[in-house]
Design an enzyme around this catalytic site. Structure first.
Site, PDB file in Angstrom:
ATOM      1  N   LYS A  52       0.840  -1.213   0.000  1.00  0.00           N
ATOM      2  CA  LYS A  52       0.000   0.000   0.000  1.00  0.00           C
ATOM      3  C   LYS A  52       0.870   1.257   0.000  1.00  0.00           C
ATOM      4  CE  LYS A  52      -3.951  -2.113   2.346  1.00  0.00           C
ATOM      5  NZ  LYS A  52      -4.642  -2.359   3.598  1.00  0.00           N
ATOM      6  N   GLN A  96      -4.858  -1.860   9.915  1.00  0.00           N
ATOM      7  CA  GLN A  96      -4.705  -3.202   9.338  1.00  0.00           C
ATOM      8  C   GLN A  96      -5.227  -4.267  10.302  1.00  0.00           C
ATOM      9  OE1 GLN A  96      -3.674  -3.808   6.161  1.00  0.00           O
ATOM     10  NE2 GLN A  96      -4.150  -5.944   6.533  1.00  0.00           N
ATOM     11  N   ASP A 119     -11.240   2.636   4.375  1.00  0.00           N
ATOM     12  CA  ASP A 119     -11.546   1.208   4.244  1.00  0.00           C
ATOM     13  C   ASP A 119     -13.054   0.984   4.127  1.00  0.00           C
ATOM     14  OD1 ASP A 119      -9.531  -0.643   3.961  1.00  0.00           O
ATOM     15  OD2 ASP A 119      -9.055  -0.757   6.102  1.00  0.00           O
TER      16      ASP A 119
END
Length: 294
Positions: A52, A96, A119
């Site tokens: 990412k 994460q 997200d």
């Protein structure tokens, strides 16, 4: 049969975003800034977060990696989340998953500012998505919608069967495919581990989106001719003949099912690369929304 090439499409999207970032720079504007929070040293998570950060650099975003120790307290992690929420330079960030066992994931996700939740996991964004309002769509479902749109796959009036009801893929896909518009306007059946006679549903499906995590579960005798297959599964399967010692398999028996499909995503190189591309797209959207507010 046409391959839905996620790798190529993701590169196209990154190039489009890079061009947009360059024009923001040329106009003297602020480039998007994405942060990734990682707790502990889970190998798969580190690899994913690393890619990412690399993608951010590739397209001209600012990026920050917030690496925290495995034994951080929930209280300290919440304090860090508050700090990121209040950081005016930051447009969006992701935490994460999975988090260590002693931390309540739900509590952490709820603490994220919905306007920075690129997200798309916060209930505010999930609710807005369900109500067909502008929101951050979770990156994997967003990537699937983008693939269907770019390959002009017909979805209106089609019967879509979603396999798996996770909050990250299955549940949002069932909502997105039934929303008004293109892609969408589908008649959706959401199946899961407690569904009886699953093959009865898949045999009648025009489109199958599977996010089960069981390698090569969907066989050719479970689908009809001309079916569209979106395979979100990604499982490492031991293979002594492979130099890496393993191969990556999807939920679909590709060799058998591809002979009957009109469109199919490969694994790897299908849905996977799209996820990071759409996370970047969400971050660009966050930057635009923040600059519009000022």
């Amino acid at each position: 049969m046409q391959l839905l090439d996620g790798k190529k499409t993701a590169e196209d999207i990154k190039n489009e975003i890079a061009a947009e970032v360059q024009s923001i720079k040329d106009a003297g504007g602020k480039v998007p800034h994405l942060a990734a929070v990682i707790v502990g040293t889970n190998g798969a998570s580190l690899t994913y977060v690393g890619s990412k950060v690399k993608s951010c650099q590739q397209i001209g975003f600012d990026s920050t990696l917030v690496s925290l120790p495995e034994d951080i307290t929930e209280e300290d992690l919440l304090a860090k989340i508050k700090e990121l929420n209040e950081d005016d330079d930051l447009d969006g960030y992701i935490v994460q998953l999975p988090l260590p066992k002693h931390i309540d994931e739900q509590k952490i996700l709820l603490a994220i500012d919905p306007d920075k939740d690129v997200d798309g996991f916060h209930p505010t964004n999930f609710g807005r998505m369900a109500l067909e309002m502008e929101s951050f769509i979770p990156a994997t479902p967003f990537g699937i919608m983008e693939l269907l749109e770019r390959y002009k796959v017909e979805t209106a009036g089609k019967h879509t069967v979603v396999i798996g009801r996770s909050h990250i893929v299955g549940r949002p896909m069932s909502i997105l495919m039934s929303r008004k518009g293109n892609p969408g306007d589908s008649t959706v059946t959401l199946t899961h581990s407690r569904t009886k006679n699953l093959a009865e549903f898949t045999k009648n499906a025009d489109i199958i989106i599977t996010a089960l995590g069981v390698p090569e579960f969907l066989k050719a005798d479970m689908v009809k001719d001309g079916v569209v297959i979106i395979d979100v599964g990604i499982t490492r399967v031991d293979d002594a003949s492979n130099p890496k010692g393993y191969v990556i398999k999807g939920d679909v028996d590709f060799d058998g099912v591809s002979k009957k499909a009109s469109y199919i995503t490969p694994v790897p190189g299908g849905v996977g690369p799209m996820t990071i591309a759409m996370l970047l797209k969400n971050t660009l959207l966050a930057r635009k929304m923040r600059s519009a507010k000022k």
